[in-house]
Design a protein around this motif. Structure first.
Motif, PDB file in Angstrom:
ATOM      1  N   CYS A 147       3.059   2.721   5.133  1.00  0.00           N
ATOM      2  CA  CYS A 147       2.880   1.567   4.248  1.00  0.00           C
ATOM      3  C   CYS A 147       3.758   0.398   4.646  1.00  0.00           C
ATOM      4  O   CYS A 147       3.882  -0.572   3.891  1.00  0.00           O
TER       5      CYS A 147
ATOM      6  N   THR B  76       0.611  -3.825   2.810  1.00  0.00           N
ATOM      7  CA  THR B  76       1.134  -3.052   1.676  1.00  0.00           C
ATOM      8  C   THR B  76       2.543  -3.538   1.324  1.00  0.00           C
ATOM      9  O   THR B  76       2.686  -4.489   0.581  1.00  0.00           O
TER      10      THR B  76
ATOM     11  N   LEU C 178      -5.106   2.522  -1.933  1.00  0.00           N
ATOM     12  CA  LEU C 178      -3.779   2.907  -1.456  1.00  0.00           C
ATOM     13  C   LEU C 178      -3.719   4.414  -1.213  1.00  0.00           C
ATOM     14  O   LEU C 178      -3.052   4.875  -0.286  1.00  0.00           O
TER      15      LEU C 178
ATOM     16  N   GLY D  29      -2.127   6.627  -5.554  1.00  0.00           N
ATOM     17  CA  GLY D  29      -1.761   5.238  -5.281  1.00  0.00           C
ATOM     18  C   GLY D  29      -0.332   4.890  -5.596  1.00  0.00           C
ATOM     19  O   GLY D  29       0.007   3.708  -5.729  1.00  0.00           O
TER      20      GLY D  29
ATOM     21  N   ILE E 161       3.256   3.992  -4.819  1.00  0.00           N
ATOM     22  CA  ILE E 161       3.939   3.476  -3.636  1.00  0.00           C
ATOM     23  C   ILE E 161       5.312   4.099  -3.422  1.00  0.00           C
ATOM     24  O   ILE E 161       5.890   3.973  -2.341  1.00  0.00           O
TER      25      ILE E 161
END
Length: 541
Positions: free
Chosen positions: A45, A60, A462, A471, A473
Motif C-alpha cells: 500500500c 493508497t 482496498l 479494507g 489500512i
C-alpha cells in the motif's frame, strides 16, 4: 524471475514497506532471504502507480510522517533515491465561510495564525503543544522494540519490568495521569475542555482519527494526538509530515534497492496459496502455481486474518487462537479517490500569492459535529451524503508525477462502511466518487470541470487489489484493546505465532499501522535473536 534456489533461511510474504524492511535486516543479519509478492509490482500500500498515461499517483498511502529515522539511516535509503520534502503548512483547513487556516511548520508563525482565531487558544496551544510532545517522547522508544510482555515471570519478568520502567523514568505523577487520559479519553472531550474556537478544534481533528473507527467523541480517539507527534523523516522531527518525491512508491523502491544490495531476492506475481506446516513448524510456502519453496522461517507481512484464516490450514492452529484472530476488528472505515486534473484546484480563501508548494494540501472537515455525524451514518452501513475529504495536490510539489498541464490530486475519505446496508460497493463506487467531487466543489469550484481521470478505491477495492482484509489500512483498528501487548491478540504480541518459525512482520503486529517500518524492523530483530539462540533449525540450501 523464478527464485534462484529451492530453500532459504527466511521467506517474507508481501513486498510492502514492512516486509521489505524485515527482509533487509534479516539479510544484513546473515540469513538468505526471499520476498514473495502477490502483485506484479512491489510496495503493497506504499506505491506510486500510473492512473492515466504519464500521470502517476500515490494510490493508497499518500503522506510520509512516521517512517523511522533509524531505518532510513541503517539502510541508507537516501543513497537509494529516497527524498522527502516537509509539508508546509503541514495542515490547512478551509471553512465554509471562506476562511482558510494553515498550520505552519514554524511555531511562531503557526501561533500568530491561531491568535487570529482566539488569543486564549493560542496561549493554550503554547502550553499544550509542549506537554503533548513531552508525553509522545515517552512513547517513542516503544516503536522500535517489542511491546511489554506481561506473560514473563521470575527473572524474565523482572527484566521486562525494568525495561519498561526505564522508558518512563523521570515521568511526574501529573504526566502519568495525562498519559492515561490520552490513551483512554476522546479527542472531542479533550478539545472542548481546552479550546474555545470551533475552528481551532477542527485543526486538531483534521490530523487525527484517520483510518480509525469511532467519531471524535469516542473513547480512545485522543491517542492520535500523541501518535502524530512521534518523530519522522531523516531529521527526526516531531510531528513530521512530508511529500515523497516520486510518490510514496519511492519509499518502497528505495527499500527494495537496499534489499537487493544486501542480496535479498524479490519475486513478484507470486501469490502464496498456503504456508507449509509440518509437526507444528513452518516449512516454507506453496505458491498459487503449485511451486514449493522451503525455508526455516516465514514472516508474513499480510494482516493477521489473511495470514491465519487464509494462508494457514485450520488444523494447524489452536481453536481459541483462530477464534481470537477472527474477532480482530477490521471493517475498514475509509476509501481513496485519485484524480488527474487539467488545472490546479483553486480553494476559496487560499491566498493566490502563496508559493505553489504551500497550496498542496487541504482538509475538508468543517467541525467535530460534522465528523461525528459522518461516523454515525457510516457505522450503520450508509455512505454519508456529506463526506470528510483530505486532499493532497502532490504535483504542486513534485513535477515528475505528471506532464505539464496535468495535476495529480489524491483524496482520502474518512468514514465510509466496508459493509453496505443496501447494495454492493461495485454498484455504489461511482456514487462515492460523485459525492467526493461534490464536497470538493464546495471549496474549490473549478475542480469538477477540470477532471480528466478519476480513480475510486472503495474499502472493497482496498481488499481485492491491495490485500487488506475488510479494507482496513492498519491491519486492524488502532484502538486501545488492539494495541501494545494486545496486538494482534492477547498472548501473541511478540511477533511469534503458535507455529514455530512463523512470525508476523506487518501492521497487524506492534506498533501498528502507518508507513513506519517499525513492525518489520521489530519482527526481524526478534527473528534474528531467536536464530542466534538456536530456537530455529537452519535450512539446508
Amino acid at each position: 524471475m523464478p527464485p534462484l534456489r529451492k530453500s532459504y533461511d527466511a521467506i517474507v510474504i508481501g513486498a510492502g514497506h514492512n516486509g521489505l524492511t524485515a527482509a533487509a535486516y534479516l539479510s544484513r543479519g546473515g540469513l538468505s532471504t526471499l520476498v514473495v509478492e502477490r502483485r506484479d509490482i512491489i510496495g503493497g500500500c506504499c506505491v506510486t502507480e500510473e492512473i492515466a498515461p504519464g500521470c502517476r499517483a500515490s494510490t493508497t498511502s499518500y503522506i510520509a510522517s512516521m517512517l523511522r529515522p533509524t531505518i532510513i539511516r541503517d539502510l541508507h535509503l537516501a543513497s537509494h533515491g529516497l527524498r522527502m520534502v516537509a509539508c508546509d503548512p503541514g495542515l490547512l483547513v478551509p471553512f465554509p465561510d471562506g476562511h482558510v487556516v494553515p498550520w505552519w511548520a514554524d511555531r511562531d508563525r503557526a501561533i500568530a495564525e491561531f491568535r487570529k482565531l482566539s488569543a486564549r487558544d493560542a496561549d493554550t496551544f503554547l502550553r499544550l503543544d509542549e506537554q503533548l510532545k513531552r508525553l509522545a517522547r515517552y512513547l517513542q522508544p516503544f516503536f522500535l522494540e517489542p511491546p511489554p510482555d506481561p506473560s514473563l515471570r521470575g527473572v524474565g519478568g523482572f527484566l521486562e519490568l525494568l525495561r519498561v520502567g526505564k522508558r518512563f523514568r523521570g515521568m511526574q505523577g501529573d504526566e502519568a495521569a495525562q498519559l492515561v487520559s490520552f490513551l483512554t479519553g476522546s479527542l472531542g472531550d479533550f478539545l472542548d475542555r481546552n479550546y474555545e474556537s470551533e475552528k481551532m478544534k477542527t485543526m486538531f481533528l483534521a490530523n487525527n482519527v484517520y483510518g480509525k473507527h469511532g467519531g471524535p467523541y469516542d473513547a480512545g480517539t485522543a491517542l492520535g494526538l500523541l501518535f502524530h507527534l512521534l518523530s519522522g523523516g531523516d531529521g527526526e522531527i516531531q510531528g513530521f509530515y512530508g511529500h515523497v518525491i516520486g510518490g510514496m512508491g519511492s519509499i518502497t523502491q528505495a527499500l527494495a534497492s537496499a534489499c537487493r544490495k544486501l542480496d535479498v531476492e524479490i519475486l513478484t506475481s507470486a501469490p502464496v496459496a498456503r504456508i507449509s506446516v509440518k509437526d507444528g513448524r513452518s516449512q516454507g510456502v506453496i505458491l498459487d502455481d503449485g511451486a514449493e519453496i522451503s525455508s526455516s522461517l516465514v514472516l508474513s507481512n499480510a494482516d493477521p486474518k489473511r495470514t491465519f484464516l487464509g494462508l494457514v490450514e485450520e488444523r494447524e492452529l489452536p481453536v481459541d487462537f483462530r477464534h481470537a484472530i477472527s474477532g480482530i476488528k477490521m471493517d475498514g472505515p475509509c476509501a481513496k479517490v485519485n484524480f488527474v486534473l487539467s488545472e490546479e484546484p483553486r480553494v476559496t480563501g487560499m491566498p493566490l500569492d502563496w508559493p505553489i508548494a504551500q497550496r498542496s494540501l487541504f482538509t475538508l472537515v468543517p467541525s467535530l459535529e460534522f465528523a461525528e455525524r459522518c461516523y454515525d451514518i457510516s457505522k450503520f452501513g450508509e455512505i454519508p451524503e456529506e463526506l470528510w475529504v483530505d486532499c493532497v495536490v502532490a504535483s504542486n510539489v513534485d513535477s515528475t508525477l505528471a506532464p505539464a498541464g496535468r495535476h495529480i490530486m489524491t483524496t482520502f475519505i474518512q468514514y465510509v462502511p466496508y459493509k453496505l446496508r443496501q447494495g454492493t460497493w461495485d454498484e455504489n463506487r461511482e456514487l462515492l466518487g460523485d459525492r467526493v467531487v461534490k464536497k470538493i466543489a464546495e471549496y474549490a469550484p473549478n475542480v469538477p470541470d477540470s477532471i480528466i481521470t478519476r480513480q475510486v478505491l472503495t474499502p472493497l477495492d482496498l481488499e481485492r487489489t491491495y490485500g487488506l482484509t475488510e479494507g482496513n489500512i492498519f491491519h486492524g483498528d488502532l484502538s486501545l484493546e488492539q494495541l501494545f501487548f494486545m496486538r494482534p491478540i492477547a498472548g501473541w504480541s511478540q511477533y511469534r505465532t503458535p507455529i514455530d518459525g512463523l512470525y508476523l512482520c506487518g501492521a497487524g503486529a506492534h506498533p501498528g499501522g502507518g508507513v513506519t517500518g517499525a513492525p518489520g524492523y521489530n519482527a526481524a530483530h526478534r527473528v534474528l535473536g531467536d536464530w542466534k539462540k538456536g530456537k530455529v533449525r537452519k535450512a539446508t540450501a
